[in-house]
Every structure is written in C-alpha cells, then in structure tokens.
Scaffold this active site. Structure first.
Site, PDB file in Angstrom:
ATOM      1  CG  ASP A  53      44.545  48.523  33.506  1.00 28.79           C
ATOM      2  OD1 ASP A  53      44.841  47.786  34.469  1.00 28.79           O
ATOM      3  OD2 ASP A  53      45.373  49.091  32.778  1.00 28.79           O
TER       4      ASP A  53
HETATM    5  N1  URA Z   1      48.408  46.340  30.296  1.00 29.84           N
HETATM    6  C1  URA Z   1      47.780  47.429  30.748  1.00 29.84           C
HETATM    7  O1  URA Z   1      48.378  48.474  30.884  1.00 29.84           O
HETATM    8  N2  URA Z   1      46.482  47.332  31.061  1.00 29.84           N
HETATM    9  C2  URA Z   1      45.765  46.207  30.905  1.00 29.84           C
HETATM   10  O2  URA Z   1      44.564  46.181  31.187  1.00 29.84           O
HETATM   11  C3  URA Z   1      46.426  45.065  30.418  1.00 29.84           C
HETATM   12  C4  URA Z   1      47.749  45.154  30.120  1.00 29.84           C
END
Ligand code: URA
Length: 242
Positions: A103
């Site tokens: 993310d």
């Molecule tokens: N899980 C998440 O919630 N975000 C990420 O970036 C990676 C794994």
C-alpha cells in the site's frame, strides 16, 4: 549475439541514442580495443565490454531490493504520486516491475525485477511464499488474537485468510507485532487486524520468502540482489534452470 548499443542500453549505460554518443566519444572498448560502431555484434558470454573503463557484464535479468518509503505507489506509472521507478536513478529501469504490491503508506521490502517467470512463481497462490511484516497496531493485541490469526480469519472474502503466525513484541494502548502470512490479498494485514477490531497505524514488510530487507538501506534506497539471494529466490520459485 547482440548489438553493442543494445547491450549497453540494456545494462543501463543510457538510452540507445545516448549510447551512440558515448561510442562516438570513444568511451567503449571491446576486448581491450576502442569500438565506435553501434552495430558491432557482441557475444555476451565471451566478449569483454568496458564503458568508461569499467567492465559491463551482460545479465538477462535484473533483481533489485528496494526499501519502499511511505508515499510511494507500487506501480511504474502514476500521475500524482512518486512511483518505485522514480527512486531508481542510475539503475537500468528497463522493464523492471515490482513483485507484488505494498500500500502507499506501507514501507519495506519490495523486489523489483524483469524476470517474469520468477515473479509469477513467487506470486502464485499455490506457492505460499511467506511474507513477514512488522506492524504498530492501535489497541492491545492479545493471546486470543494469536489463536484467531492461527485458525484463519474471516476478512470478508469468499474464503477465510490462511492461518497466519502472529507474534506480539509489545502490547498496550499501541502494540507492536510481527505477522507472517502466506497470501497476498488486497490490504491483507490491515483487514486481518480490522477483523479483530484493531487498526494498523504503521506497516513495514521485512521479508519475502528467503529475502530479508537489508536494514542498511534507508527508505527510498535500493541495491542489486546478491547471487546467493537470487539463487535462494529461484529455489523457492522453482525457476532455478531459467
Ligand atoms: N497488507 C496490507 O494491509 N498492506 C500492505 O501493504 C501489505 C500487506
């Protein structure tokens, strides 16, 4: 066999037209002799190519470990935010892509490569490659949470999340944990904590299979993988011979 200008451009010396200029300026030697012809055919495994006096070894694939900073999107193009490729000045970015997604606010380990077969193998759902995250979570993470994560949590998808290994580093108003998962669902870690009523406020990926984030890399920095790291990843992906 490959043309000299393509050889150098593929290895990140510059664009094809920049490389032609470098050739004209006499910055390139082949087997110790100055070479100015961009069309000169090179035998990748035999000819010794040097650019500005430094050997340039041809490798079909590139593998970079990137310490993704927050605020960077896991994409190669974006009209608003910085992408991973914006951090790779100086590297040969040709056809490099991220293996999996983090993310925008997640930091940590991201593998960048142009090795399509390895990328597919590592992301294949059946391969169950372990990914370990460090997270800071709002609220007290408990032994009961460990059990629920280990059983496989319902996070609102058709199938519950696969069992995950949750370790508590500290628990309180904010808790710190390590979580190892074997899937790569959208917002998976955040959704797993949401399913037990808690909110992830900081998330960082520490490892993917045998590959561990090099803590000497600051956010936004990258380095080439070592031969051992590449071999270990290929062993996990089952693409050793490729
Ligand atoms: N899980 C998440 O919630 N975000 C990420 O970036 C990676 C794994």
């Amino acid at each position: 066999m490959i043309r000299l200008d393509k050889y150098l451009a593929d290895m990140g010396a510059g664009t094809r037209s920049e490389v032609k200029q470098y050739l004209k300026k006499g910055l390139v030697t082949v087997n110790g002799q100055p070479e100015k012809r961009p069309e000169r055919k090179i035998e990748e495994r035999e000819d010794a190519v040097c650019f500005r006096g430094e050997p340039v070894v041809y490798a079909r694939y590139a593998y970079l470990m990137f310490h993704k900073p927050a605020g960077c999107v896991t994409a190669t193009r974006d009209s608003v935010h910085k992408t991973v490729l914006d951090y790779l000045e100086g590297a040969s970015v040709k056809e490099l892509f991220p293996v999996g997604r983090l993310d925008i606010d997640t930091e940590g380990l991201l593998l960048l490569t142009n090795d399509g077969p390895l990328c597919h193998a590592l992301l294949a759902p059946g391969r169950h490659v372990e990914k370990t995250y460090f997270a800071r979570v709002e609220g007290a993470v408990t032994e009961a949470d460990i059990l629920r994560f280990a059983e496989g949590l319902d996070i609102g998808d058709d199938k519950p999340a696969a069992p995950a290994d949750l370790r508590i580093l500290s628990s309180g108003e904010f808790s710190e944990i390590l979580l190892t998962i074997t899937e790569g669902r959208f917002h998976q870690v955040k959704r797993m904590f949401a399913a037990v009523g808690k909110r992830v406020v900081y998330l960082k990926r520490l490892s993917m299979g045998p590959l561990h984030l090099d803590e000497t890399l600051r956010p936004g920095e990258y380095r080439a993988l070592t031969e051992q790291e590449i071999a270990a990843l290929k062993a996990v992906g089952g693409t050793e011979g490729q």
